[in-house]
Design an enzyme around this catalytic site. Structure first.
Site, PDB file in Angstrom:
ATOM      1  N   HIS A 204      42.037 103.676  35.165  1.00  0.00           N
ATOM      2  CA  HIS A 204      40.933 104.202  35.982  1.00  0.00           C
ATOM      3  C   HIS A 204      40.821 105.716  35.843  1.00  0.00           C
ATOM      4  O   HIS A 204      39.741 106.273  35.688  1.00  0.00           O
ATOM      5  CB  HIS A 204      41.194 103.923  37.469  1.00  0.00           C
ATOM      6  CG  HIS A 204      40.762 102.578  37.904  1.00  0.00           C
ATOM      7  ND1 HIS A 204      39.460 102.168  37.813  1.00  0.00           N
ATOM      8  CD2 HIS A 204      41.449 101.552  38.444  1.00  0.00           C
ATOM      9  CE1 HIS A 204      39.374 100.946  38.273  1.00  0.00           C
ATOM     10  NE2 HIS A 204      40.560 100.531  38.664  1.00  0.00           N
ATOM     11  N   ARG A 343      26.479  92.699  25.026  1.00  0.00           N
ATOM     12  CA  ARG A 343      27.624  91.791  24.927  1.00  0.00           C
ATOM     13  C   ARG A 343      27.491  90.720  26.005  1.00  0.00           C
ATOM     14  O   ARG A 343      27.221  91.037  27.172  1.00  0.00           O
ATOM     15  CB  ARG A 343      28.925  92.566  25.130  1.00  0.00           C
ATOM     16  CG  ARG A 343      30.125  91.631  25.050  1.00  0.00           C
ATOM     17  CD  ARG A 343      31.426  92.381  25.094  1.00  0.00           C
ATOM     18  NE  ARG A 343      31.718  92.881  26.415  1.00  0.00           N
ATOM     19  CZ  ARG A 343      32.765  93.658  26.683  1.00  0.00           C
ATOM     20  NH1 ARG A 343      33.576  94.039  25.714  1.00  0.00           N
ATOM     21  NH2 ARG A 343      32.993  94.081  27.902  1.00  0.00           N
ATOM     22  N   ASN A 459      40.263  98.482  22.384  1.00  0.00           N
ATOM     23  CA  ASN A 459      41.111  98.412  23.594  1.00  0.00           C
ATOM     24  C   ASN A 459      41.891  97.107  23.594  1.00  0.00           C
ATOM     25  O   ASN A 459      43.105  97.080  23.756  1.00  0.00           O
ATOM     26  CB  ASN A 459      40.264  98.479  24.872  1.00  0.00           C
ATOM     27  CG  ASN A 459      39.342  99.674  24.902  1.00  0.00           C
ATOM     28  OD1 ASN A 459      39.603 100.661  24.244  1.00  0.00           O
ATOM     29  ND2 ASN A 459      38.254  99.579  25.648  1.00  0.00           N
ATOM     30  N   CYS A 507      33.613  99.864  19.255  1.00  0.00           N
ATOM     31  CA  CYS A 507      33.089 100.180  20.589  1.00  0.00           C
ATOM     32  C   CYS A 507      34.202 100.308  21.627  1.00  0.00           C
ATOM     33  O   CYS A 507      33.948 100.342  22.812  1.00  0.00           O
ATOM     34  CB  CYS A 507      32.068  99.141  21.037  1.00  0.00           C
ATOM     35  SG  CYS A 507      32.768  97.488  21.207  1.00  0.00           S
TER      36      CYS A 507
END
Ligand code: PEP
Ligand code: MG
Length: 576
Positions: A204, A343, A459, A507
């Site tokens: 975060h 997406r 990621n 991305c």
């Protein structure tokens, strides 16, 4: 020298410290020199005391509800002043503060004679324990629970609210980790850099710092504790360093150099290309109409990742095709002519969507998430594709297949890619898949015979390649997209793209790192999509190198033994 003698421990040992310099993971570039301020300490947790007299118990509970109202009110007020992810984080914290089951537990303890302070601790401990046992996403909410507990305890005692201190001049904020509600309200004119002991590139703290464009370093490890309040620090968010004791004149020079570079970045207008003209499309990651508008006002050429699941995080009922179309059209309208990559729902794992993910899973990151949710429920996916097709009409997009690309998350097999592509093509939509599971990277060439494009989600690709939870701060040294193993999978995917003439984008957060962007370009990636504020720095950096240099940087990184070595080797190619 024997093999074992030559093994350097630097790369795998996590953060290192030399000459007082604290090192962590670079997250947001920028150099600042300012005094340190630690987050206000969490309150001491209350211990049980003498029983509260029976005639005082109602008042004791009432004081608790008033404290909750004050805490929730403050958070709501802050939520109203911010947008996007920050707002969602604050609203989610308010929901926790107002949780009825929690209040009921407090009430029961107070009725039995406990002080409200101890009752708050007990009730929170009960839920923390329950959430930890449940594991996965639930366990990740434990920080939020403890944050609400601490705010309410501080309020009941009349102590300052824990979290970010109220400073009146620019400071570097130091913390072991920041609660989501803290990061959501950072004021970039007063908190000029953020450094945390824990946290990873996708935490975060990192996401919010990137959105606010505050220089940020995470995962420094315990060495950060050697730095004290008021100490002047030189923070370099691009290098991931925090230096105490720097000569002020020297610091001023380095800040000025960085500011000059920042000016160059600010005035960079695109389009992105290497100094010898190799084009790379620079696109934005968005989650709704507002963030898409923000991207449209920036250097972004279009949208490379529209995370549709973030539109529906609190929906308990599936939105109708028409309701979905409205949401998607708001994003299309921001780029009437530009490329938009939508997406399909990546529900599950760290982003459960109530109307999709009904069941608790033992191991949600490896569970029914992404395209897998459509396996037993293909109608859900079909209705979303229909919603996307309807949104194109609402937004008046004239040439849908040229600019509107649709991709599926968490594709693992060729069959899944083929099935998804078929559904898209029936609706005249350009079909793609995210490459974020190692199996997909290894099978990319075969998948590409059905797909029009792929986009690498670094990621998750990093998480699954390194078998390390992307949310775990103690594993941040593994969940680093500079890991050569991850770069080899990117390379494999790019080679497949070149053989089959299929567009390959990235991305994940890796696309936001200017140096890594050069490596990705050298590996053969032709579009990069990242948070809007990160784009200009990436574009400016690409403009400073030629394509051959990008390829040399890629080769150097692929050849390295570990993540830190890969970064250093790529930097060395351009004399850094
Ligand atoms: C990724 O995994 O890199 C990605 C872009 O998807 P998300 O971060 O939404 O999982
Ligand atoms: Mg992903």
């Amino acid at each position: 020298m024997s093999k074992s003698d030559s093994t350097s421990a630097v790369g795998e040992s996590g953060p290192v410290e030399d000459a007082g310099v604290v090192r962590g993971k670079p997250v947001v570039p920028g150099v600042v020199f300012a005094p340190a301020t630690w987050v206000t300490a969490r309150p001491e947790l209350p211990e049980p005391t003498a029983t509260v007299a029976e005639d005082q118990r109602d008042a004791e509970y009432e004081a608790f509800t008033e404290a909750v109202d004050t805490v929730a009110g403050r958070l709501t007020e802050r939520a109203e002043q911010v947008e996007g992810h920050a707002r969602q984080v604050l609203e989610a914290t308010v929901v926790i503060a107002r949780d009825r089951a929690w209040a009921k537990k407090v009430k029961k303890s107070v009725a039995a004679g406990q002080t409200n302070l101890y009752a708050v601790r007990q009730a929170t401990d009960f839920f923390i324990d329950m959430f930890l046992k449940a594991g996965g996403v639930m366990a990740e909410r434990v920080t939020d629970l403890a944050d609400v507990r601490d705010r309410v305890i501080a309020e009941l005692r009349g102590e300052p609210e824990p979290g970010i201190p109220q400073v009146t001049s620019p400071h570097v904020l130091l913390a072991d980790d920041l609660a989501p509600a803290d990061t959501a309200t950072l004021d970039p004119s007063l908190i000029v850099a953020v450094v945390t002991e824990k946290g990873g590139a996708t935490s975060h703290t990192a996401i919010i710092a990137r959105q606010l464009d505050i220089p940020c370093v995470v995962a420094t490890g315990r060495s950060l504790r050697n730095l004290s309040d008021g100490e002047q620090l030189l923070v370099d968010g691009g290098e991931g360093t925090v230096e105490p004791g720097v000569d002020p004149q020297d610091a001023a020079r380095r800040v000025a150099e960085a500011a000059e570079y920042a000016d160059k970045v600010r005035s960079w207008r695109g389009p992105a290309q290497t100094s010898d003209g190799q084009r790379v499309q620079l696109l934005a990651n968005v989650q709704d109409g507002a963030t898409a508008e923000q991207a449209a006002a920036s250097v972004a050429e279009g949208i490379g990742l529209f995370r549709t699941e973030l539109c529906f995080l609190s929906e308990t009922e599936e939105p109708t095709v028409e309701q979905q179309a409205e949401k998607y059209a708001a994003v299309f309208r921001a780029f009437p002519e530009g490329k938009v990559v939508v997406r399909t729902l990546d529900a599950g794992s760290d982003k459960p969507v109530p109307f999709v993910n009904a069941e608790d899973e033992e191991n949600p990151a490896l569970g029914v998430r992404g395209l897998r949710i459509a396996r037993g429920n293909s109608e859900l996916l079909v209705r979303q594709l229909d919603g996307i097709a309807a949104a194109l009409k609402l937004a008046g997009r004239t040439e849908p297949s040229a600019h509107t690309w649709v991709m599926a998350p968490m594709v693992a097999t060729v069959y899944e890619a083929k099935w998804f592509a078929g559904l898209c093509h029936e609706r005249g939509l350009t079909a793609g898949a995210m490459i974020e599971v190692p199996a997909a990277a290894l099978m990319a060439e075969k998948m590409m015979s059905y797909l029009d494009f792929v986009s690498i989600g670094t990621n998750d690709l990093t998480q699954y390649t390194m078998a390390a939870d992307r949310l775990s701060s103690s594993l941040a040294y593994l969940t680093d997209p500079w890991q050569p193993a991850v770069l080899h999978l990117v390379h494999t995917t790019c080679r497949a793209g070149s053989v089959t003439r299929t567009a390959v984008g990235v991305c994940g957060e890796a696309a936001a790192d200017p140096l890594l962007a050069c490596v990705l370009t050298g590996l053969g990636v032709n579009s990069l999509s990242a948070a809007t504020p990160a784009l200009a720095a990436v574009g400016a950096q690409l403009g400073d190198v030629d394509f051959v240099t990008c390829r040399e940087m890629a080769a150097a990184a692929l050849n390295a033994e570990g993540a830190e070595e890969a970064r250093a080797a790529a930097a060395a190619v351009i004399g850094r």
